[in-house]
Design an enzyme around this catalytic site. Structure first.
Site, PDB file in Angstrom:
ATOM      1  N   ARG A 481       7.506  -7.125  -7.067  1.00  0.00           N
ATOM      2  CA  ARG A 481       6.599  -6.668  -6.016  1.00  0.00           C
ATOM      3  C   ARG A 481       5.562  -7.726  -5.653  1.00  0.00           C
ATOM      4  O   ARG A 481       4.874  -7.600  -4.647  1.00  0.00           O
ATOM      5  CB  ARG A 481       5.902  -5.383  -6.448  1.00  0.00           C
ATOM      6  CG  ARG A 481       5.020  -5.533  -7.661  1.00  0.00           C
ATOM      7  CD  ARG A 481       4.516  -4.186  -8.151  1.00  0.00           C
ATOM      8  NE  ARG A 481       3.884  -3.418  -7.087  1.00  0.00           N
ATOM      9  CZ  ARG A 481       3.486  -2.160  -7.218  1.00  0.00           C
ATOM     10  NH1 ARG A 481       3.671  -1.533  -8.375  1.00  0.00           N
ATOM     11  NH2 ARG A 481       2.901  -1.529  -6.226  1.00  0.00           N
ATOM     12  N   ASP A 497       2.820   2.097  -3.948  1.00  0.00           N
ATOM     13  CA  ASP A 497       3.909   2.716  -4.692  1.00  0.00           C
ATOM     14  C   ASP A 497       4.437   3.886  -3.878  1.00  0.00           C
ATOM     15  O   ASP A 497       3.680   4.554  -3.158  1.00  0.00           O
ATOM     16  CB  ASP A 497       3.423   3.209  -6.053  1.00  0.00           C
ATOM     17  CG  ASP A 497       3.437   2.101  -7.090  1.00  0.00           C
ATOM     18  OD1 ASP A 497       3.756   0.960  -6.715  1.00  0.00           O
ATOM     19  OD2 ASP A 497       3.092   2.374  -8.259  1.00  0.00           O
ATOM     20  N   ASP A 586      -0.407  -4.512 -13.007  1.00  0.00           N
ATOM     21  CA  ASP A 586      -1.727  -4.290 -12.417  1.00  0.00           C
ATOM     22  C   ASP A 586      -2.793  -5.134 -13.105  1.00  0.00           C
ATOM     23  O   ASP A 586      -3.664  -5.715 -12.449  1.00  0.00           O
ATOM     24  CB  ASP A 586      -2.102  -2.812 -12.506  1.00  0.00           C
ATOM     25  CG  ASP A 586      -1.253  -1.949 -11.590  1.00  0.00           C
ATOM     26  OD1 ASP A 586      -1.355  -2.112 -10.369  1.00  0.00           O
ATOM     27  OD2 ASP A 586      -0.476  -1.115 -12.101  1.00  0.00           O
TER      28      ASP A 586
END
Length: 675
Positions: A481, A497, A586
């Site tokens: 991603r 998401d 993250d």
């Protein structure tokens, strides 16, 4: 009257005749330069400043002089970048670096240098693929290379870099051949501009990676306190008042507030100006002054300032004449406060960007050589001397400063007016029909890119939207991603998401906030990091509090620059960690943004909906208790970065009149307050 005039005329005539008889010809020669006379060339007189004569004459005008002392011989003869380095070997695959293995025991600094070279993105294990071969001098002895055999691929030193972390220049030009020299604090008279590289003199205890941050704080030191620090032997500093009577120029001050320094990390000079003599042994004080935010005042330095080829030291240091100490002190007292602050801020930028660790010093050296290969356009001076520094502005992203999120003010450009939505569909995800519709209705949306990493097959049909929709099949890795896909056409990226729910108003307001802070992450869901004193480890929590330090990429805006940095500059071990534990993705992205900006992310209001009880499917939990597993990813990331870059914040930006008791018709983002 006539007698007086005659007397004056006779006196003037007599004076003129006397001048002609006693030497009028030399006076005429001073006024009108004589023409060159044929005959053998005459040598320069043996002036004390004979070395300066070259700067005032052309090379062809300098005749040979067998009597006078020649200037210092440059190592490697007349080598320069154009004659002694073959750039054609680097054009196809870019800069590839091969390091000769150490032939014997090595010190701690040498081991860190080898580890930095082998861990750099330029490293290769094949000497035939490399366009730069690095030979590391292991000892402090200047004669060490003469007793060592030349490396097997030496080729008279062409495309070689002889690296020495100590100020020990090799005296033998025939041994060096065409090799470049990267040496700590090289002497000015032997340094070859544009060919050699000047390194800083690193202490033995210098950090390998990350490094300690700069020590400049607000009102540090306090105004009108002791503002002068004098460098002394063995790393010592003497701190004195601005009054010259307190500190005679022999370096012995009556008011001594500076303890003896054996380790630069123990105590740093608490002063505004650090006075450093120009002798070579004093070069070790230079890094201490930078870290302390103390403006280096160098008195006629005989050594080359580190990385002066790309760093503009006039913005961070002062070079003064050692013959005028009292005038220099007077000038320092009269320096405007704005100028002092600008110099001190630049010392912190340079320390953090290029000098705080051994790894950064080595990477800066390789980046300088890469800039020589591809030209100055690879890293303009603005990138080297402005935050976050050239190491965090890779040419793989862009060679135009305007494409980075940091230089809008300098370039006079505006931030992005449209964004691209990147929707990640995970292993068990489904087609995000409602999310696509909500994002497509935004007036700022330029395109939607769906990254399909689900185990389920691609749906045959996709919903119609007002913006182009592109589907990319992923490799079912969390790091996918953050790959710099060419399909993304804008600088602004909205990372989503498939399980998240957002309204169009939330998207519009968050993007307008990001336009004001394009270098930072702007998000809806937050985490916070914390330190566990009992276990001595870092942890993070998803508990809803006023304080936060991370925003989840589940729904966040950021610049596409971070995709390039994540893919090409992040160590491979960290990308593998993100694939093994998706929640670490993250953390990694927030670490990256905080390390670049030194600032926290920005939180915007988010209306929670029933399906969004867990903050993220792969997150640390339900947000009820702090998550502090032993050896979790946050501690591994801290170990790789070498420090904790995250910055906590309590700031949340809301729209005007948000939740104010006024009519809904007066509010621009009305849906933000709907249940």
């Amino acid at each position: 009257m006539q007698l007086r005039k005659k007397a004056r005329w006779l006196a003037l005539s007599a004076s003129w005749l006397l001048l002609v008889l006693l030497g009028g010809t030399p006076l005429l020669r001073l006024a009108v330069p004589p023409k060159p006379q044929p005959g053998p060339p005459q040598g320069w007189p043996r002036w004390l400043d004979a070395a300066l004569l070259k700067s005032f004459s052309q090379p062809e005008e300098l005749p040979e002089d067998a009597v006078s002392q020649p200037p210092p011989t440059l190592r490697g003869g007349s080598c320069n970048w154009g004659t002694c380095f073959d750039t054609s070997k680097c054009r196809s695959d870019g800069l590839k670096v091969f390091v000769y293995p150490a032939a014997g025991p090595i010190s701690k600094v040498h081991g860190q240098i080898l580890a930095s070279l082998e861990g750099s993105p330029f490293h290769t294990h094949s000497p035939t693929e490399a366009c730069l071969l690095v030979f590391l001098l292991l000892g402090k002895d200047a004669l060490a290379p003469l007793s060592s055999p030349q490396p097997p691929h030496w080729n008279r030193g062409q495309n070689h870099l002889v690296l020495s972390p100590y100020p020990t220049p090799c005296p033998c030009a025939s041994w060096l051949g065409r090799a470049m020299v990267a040496e700590a604090s090289p002497m000015v008279d032997t340094f070859r501009l544009g060919f050699d590289v000047a390194l800083p003199l690193l202490p033995e205890a210098h950090p390998f990676r990350g490094g300690n941050p700069g020590q400049l704080r607000q009102y540090s030191p306090h105004p009108r306190e002791a503002l002068l620090a004098l460098a002394e032997e063995r790393g010592r500093w003497r701190v004195a008042g601005i009054n010259t009577s307190d500190c005679p120029w022999d370096g012995h001050c009556e008011w001594d507030l500076g303890p003896d320094l054996n380790d630069p990390g123990e105590t740093l000079p608490n002063a505004t100006f650090c006075l450093i003599p120009g002798h070579r042994p004093e070069a070790s004080h230079f890094l201490q002054a930078l870290q302390a935010g103390c403006i280096p005042v160098l008195f006629s330095p005989r050594w080359k300032l580190p990385f002066s080829e790309v760093i503009d030291w006039t913005k961070a240091a002062i070079v003064a004449d050692e013959r005028l100490p009292l005038q220099v002190l007077a000038a320092l007292q009269e320096m405007p406060a704005e100028r002092v602050l600008a110099l001190r801020q630049q010392t912190q930028l340079l320390w953090d960007a290029y000098f705080s660790s051994v790894e950064k010093v080595i990477y800066t050296t390789l980046e300088i050589i890469q800039d020589r290969i591809f030209g100055a356009s690879a890293h303009p001076a603005l990138l080297w001397n402005s935050p976050p520094g050239a190491l965090l502005a890779p040419p793989t992203f862009s060679m135009n400063p305007g494409d980075f999120p940091f230089y809008h003010l300098q370039q006079g450009s505006h931030s992005e007016e449209r964004f691209s939505a990147l929707i990640w569909v995970g292993a068990l995800g489904q087609t995000p029909l409602k999310l696509i519709q909500a994002v497509a209705d935004s007036q700022y949306c330029a395109q939607i890119v769906v990254l399909w990493s689900s185990e389920r097959p691609l749906p045959p049909r996709w919903p119609e939207s007002a913006v182009p929709l592109t589907v990319i099949e992923g490799r079912r890795k969390a790091s996918d991603r953050f790959f710099p896909y060419r399909a993304i056409s804008t600088n602004a990226i909205l990372s989503l998401d498939s399980c998240i729910s957002l309204s169009t108003s939330e998207v519009d307001f968050a993007f307008t906030v990001w336009q004001s802070f394009p270098e930072r992450m702007v998000g809806f869901l937050t985490w916070n990091h914390l330190w566990d004193e009992a276990q001595g480890v870092w942890g993070y929590t998803a508990k809803m509090t006023n304080e936060f330090s991370m925003v989840l990429t589940t729904a966040a805006f950021y610049h596409r620059y971070y995709h390039t940095l994540f893919t090409h500059s992040m160590p491979k071990a960290l990308r593998t960690l993100a694939d093994e534990a998706p929640s670490c993705a993250d953390i990694l992205m927030n670490f990256l943004a905080a390390a670049v900006t030194k600032l926290p992310p920005i939180k915007v209001p988010y209306v929670r909906r029933p399906p969004d009880t867990p903050l993220t499917p792969a997150g640390p939990g339900t947000g009820r208790e702090p998550q502090l597993p032993a050896g979790d990813c946050i501690n591994q990331v801290v170990a790789e970065f070498g420090h904790m870059p995250l910055v906590s914040s309590r700031l949340r930006l809301d729209p005007v009149l948000f939740k104010d008791p006024v009519s809904v018709q007066r509010k621009k983002y009305r849906s933000l307050e709907k249940p």
